[in-house]
Design a protein around this motif. Structure first.
Motif, short mmCIF file in Angstrom:
data_model
loop_
_atom_site.label_atom_id
_atom_site.label_comp_id
_atom_site.label_asym_id
_atom_site.label_seq_id
_atom_site.Cartn_x
_atom_site.Cartn_y
_atom_site.Cartn_z
N ASP A 32 24.64 30.14 52.36
CA ASP A 32 26.03 30.50 52.58
C ASP A 32 26.72 29.56 53.55
N ILE A 39 24.79 39.84 44.96
CA ILE A 39 25.51 38.64 45.37
C ILE A 39 25.89 38.77 46.83
N SER A 96 28.84 37.15 49.84
CA SER A 96 30.04 36.35 50.09
C SER A 96 29.96 35.83 51.51
N PHE A 118 33.70 32.86 48.43
CA PHE A 118 32.44 32.48 47.80
C PHE A 118 32.33 30.97 47.74
N TYR A 177 27.52 30.57 45.36
CA TYR A 177 27.68 31.98 45.01
C TYR A 177 28.50 32.16 43.74
N ARG A 199 26.01 31.88 41.13
CA ARG A 199 25.23 33.12 41.07
C ARG A 199 26.00 34.20 40.31
#
Length: 135
Positions: A2, A36, A38, A49, A53, A56
């Motif tokens: 992330d 998922i 964020s 995102f 992501y 994903r």
């Protein structure tokens, strides 16, 4: 994953939903159930995102189209794990897909049997009562 790399942009939940034909509620639900994640936007107000992501989310859409349940997706996410090891996830995904193929084959066999029964019954009715359609 992330953490943004240089040049990556965060896409808002609304933009993702619109681009992928989803509702923001669906995306939030997927986040709530843990399939998922964020990242907080710099202004702190809106979910965002990273490209990782977004990929994903697209993968989850494909899994959903293949008939996987949320529970199965959670299991895959857990198999993928903190280490992000694809080699752990792929065998489980193949296993799940094999299970779905087996279920589909069973349903197809039942439908073929039902079709045969209906066809036989129809033929019996036509022989017994003629070719009346009632219309």
């Amino acid at each position: 994953m992330d953490i943004l790399t240089d040049g990556e942009e965060i896409t808002s939940i609304g933009e993702i939903a619109s681009a992928l034909g989803l509702t923001t509620r669906t995306i939030r639900y997927w986040e709530e159930v843990g399939i998922i994640e964020s990242v907080p936007r710099s202004d702190g107000a809106t979910r965002g995102f990273t490209p990782y992501y977004v990929r994903r989310i697209k993968f989850i859409i494909k899994l959903k189209e293949l008939g996987l349940t949320i529970r199965e997706m959670q299991e895959l996410y857990a198999a993928y794990g903190e280490a992000k090891q694809t080699e752990r996830m792929v065998p489980r995904l193949v296993e799940i897909l094999d299970e779905h193929i087996e279920k589909i084959d069973e349903k197809m066999a039942k439908l073929a049997s039902l079709r045969s029964d209906i066809s036989s019954y129809r033929q019996h009715m036509v022989k017994k009562f003629g070719n009346e359609t009632g219309g």
